[in-house]
Design an enzyme around this catalytic site. Structure first.
Site, PDB file in Angstrom:
ATOM      1  N   ASP A 123      49.164  31.776  39.757  1.00  0.00           N
ATOM      2  CA  ASP A 123      48.168  31.708  38.687  1.00  0.00           C
ATOM      3  C   ASP A 123      48.436  32.785  37.644  1.00  0.00           C
ATOM      4  O   ASP A 123      48.256  32.555  36.450  1.00  0.00           O
ATOM      5  CB  ASP A 123      46.736  31.808  39.229  1.00  0.00           C
ATOM      6  CG  ASP A 123      46.522  33.018  40.111  1.00  0.00           C
ATOM      7  OD1 ASP A 123      47.513  33.593  40.606  1.00  0.00           O
ATOM      8  OD2 ASP A 123      45.354  33.404  40.311  1.00  0.00           O
TER       9      ASP A 123
ATOM     10  N   ASP B  69      51.301  39.805  37.112  1.00  0.00           N
ATOM     11  CA  ASP B  69      50.833  41.075  36.538  1.00  0.00           C
ATOM     12  C   ASP B  69      51.913  42.139  36.706  1.00  0.00           C
ATOM     13  O   ASP B  69      52.806  42.266  35.896  1.00  0.00           O
ATOM     14  CB  ASP B  69      49.564  41.524  37.268  1.00  0.00           C
ATOM     15  CG  ASP B  69      48.323  41.101  36.559  1.00  0.00           C
ATOM     16  OD1 ASP B  69      48.364  40.914  35.344  1.00  0.00           O
ATOM     17  OD2 ASP B  69      47.296  40.957  37.217  1.00  0.00           O
TER      18      ASP B  69
ATOM     19  N   PHE C 257      41.249  41.304  31.183  1.00  0.00           N
ATOM     20  CA  PHE C 257      40.860  40.785  32.488  1.00  0.00           C
ATOM     21  C   PHE C 257      40.439  39.332  32.346  1.00  0.00           C
ATOM     22  O   PHE C 257      39.628  39.002  31.482  1.00  0.00           O
ATOM     23  CB  PHE C 257      39.714  41.613  33.074  1.00  0.00           C
ATOM     24  CG  PHE C 257      39.372  41.210  34.480  1.00  0.00           C
ATOM     25  CD1 PHE C 257      40.175  41.607  35.539  1.00  0.00           C
ATOM     26  CD2 PHE C 257      38.266  40.413  34.731  1.00  0.00           C
ATOM     27  CE1 PHE C 257      39.878  41.207  36.841  1.00  0.00           C
ATOM     28  CE2 PHE C 257      37.962  40.015  36.034  1.00  0.00           C
ATOM     29  CZ  PHE C 257      38.763  40.422  37.087  1.00  0.00           C
TER      30      PHE C 257
ATOM     31  N   ASP D  26      39.755  35.135  39.779  1.00  0.00           N
ATOM     32  CA  ASP D  26      38.432  35.522  40.255  1.00  0.00           C
ATOM     33  C   ASP D  26      38.034  36.948  39.885  1.00  0.00           C
ATOM     34  O   ASP D  26      38.869  37.779  39.519  1.00  0.00           O
ATOM     35  CB  ASP D  26      38.384  35.405  41.781  1.00  0.00           C
ATOM     36  CG  ASP D  26      39.149  36.536  42.476  1.00  0.00           C
ATOM     37  OD1 ASP D  26      40.339  36.760  42.134  1.00  0.00           O
ATOM     38  OD2 ASP D  26      38.557  37.212  43.333  1.00  0.00           O
TER      39      ASP D  26
HETATM   40  C1  PRP Z   1      46.789  37.771  42.308  1.00  0.00           C
HETATM   41  C2  PRP Z   1      47.522  36.562  41.767  1.00  0.00           C
HETATM   42  C3  PRP Z   1      48.944  36.817  42.136  1.00  0.00           C
HETATM   43  C4  PRP Z   1      49.047  38.324  42.134  1.00  0.00           C
HETATM   44  C5  PRP Z   1      49.727  38.756  40.893  1.00  0.00           C
HETATM   45  O1  PRP Z   1      46.493  37.554  43.635  1.00  0.00           O
HETATM   46  O2  PRP Z   1      47.025  35.384  42.339  1.00  0.00           O
HETATM   47  O3  PRP Z   1      49.260  36.295  43.411  1.00  0.00           O
HETATM   48  O4  PRP Z   1      47.711  38.831  42.164  1.00  0.00           O
HETATM   49  O5  PRP Z   1      49.705  40.144  40.775  1.00  0.00           O
HETATM   50  P1  PRP Z   1      50.993  41.046  40.697  1.00  0.00           P
HETATM   51  O6  PRP Z   1      51.922  40.449  39.696  1.00  0.00           O
HETATM   52  O7  PRP Z   1      50.422  42.379  40.245  1.00  0.00           O
HETATM   53  O8  PRP Z   1      51.591  41.123  42.070  1.00  0.00           O
HETATM   54  P2  PRP Z   1      45.350  38.352  44.410  1.00  0.00           P
HETATM   55  O9  PRP Z   1      45.979  39.395  45.284  1.00  0.00           O
HETATM   56  O10 PRP Z   1      44.283  38.814  43.465  1.00  0.00           O
HETATM   57  O11 PRP Z   1      44.788  37.254  45.391  1.00  0.00           O
HETATM   58  P3  PRP Z   1      44.017  35.885  45.049  1.00  0.00           P
HETATM   59  O12 PRP Z   1      45.005  34.935  44.451  1.00  0.00           O
HETATM   60  O13 PRP Z   1      43.530  35.434  46.375  1.00  0.00           O
HETATM   61  O14 PRP Z   1      42.911  36.232  44.074  1.00  0.00           O
END
Ligand code: PRP
Length: 185
Positions: A93, A96, A145, A152
């Protein structure tokens, strides 16, 4: 009522998903394996695979949140598909820091897939810590954000039909601050 700044409404999301589905369908032969990262990518994956015009199977991984400082990521649940010799697309999704995607790309590369690439709905490059090659991007955004369509805040808003930029101070004071605007419009 607090109003988030809608970055992709339903119509725009459909157009983005259709574009990505067309790109992937043109790039791959039949039999691509779409591996989604739980939980945020579920709405995106569901719409993406249904818009694709080639055979696609789906699988999922669940990863532990990376530890601040070390950037360590590990599997809570691995994909069950044998990726050897397969055309594999990781579905995110959002990218970052890139730590999650970099970890998965490294892990999956060791399984000898025929091809391996990353498709993300949102790219937020301002937060990048490690470089990641993204094959297909829905929308690149500034350092804001975002919630909705899988994204979420404390588990909320994943089922909102749009992607919207929200004020973290507002959410911290009231996690449900955008419920009315996003669900009752
Ligand atoms: C979020 C998103 C990615 C990850 C990206 O997952 O869905 O998997 O962070 O971040 P990064 O590039 O800094 O690694 P999260 O850990 O929030 O879990 P979720 O999808 O269950 O919300």
């Amino acid at each position: 009522m607090e109003h988030p700044d809608v970055l992709l409404d339903e119509v725009e999301l459909r157009a983005v998903v259709d574009r990505l589905a067309a790109e992937l369908s043109a790039e791959y032969d039949d039999g691509v394996v779409m591996v989604a990262v739980l939980r945020g990518s579920v709405p995106f994956l569901a719409d993406l695979v249904r818009a694709m015009t080639i055979r696609a199977t789906v699988d999922f991984v669940s990863l532990s949140p990376y530890t601040p400082g070390t950037g360590r990521v590990r599997f809570v649940m691995d994909a069950s598909t044998n990726l050897e010799g397969r055309q594999v697309v990781i579905v995110e999704d959002i990218v970052d820091t890139g730590l999650t995607s970099a970890f998965l790309l490294g892990e999956f590369a060791r399984r000898s897939p025929a091809t391996l690439s990353l498709c993300t709905l949102i790219d937020r490059p301002a937060r990048r810590v490690v470089p990641v090659e993204i094959g297909h991007t829905g929308l690149q955004i500034e350092d804001r954000f975002v919630i909705g369509y899988g994204l979420d805040f404390e588990g909320r808003y994943r089922n909102a039909k749009c992607v919207a930029a929200a004020d973290l101070d507002v959410l911290s004071a009231d996690p449900d601050a955008y419920v009315e605007a996003l669900y009752c419009a």
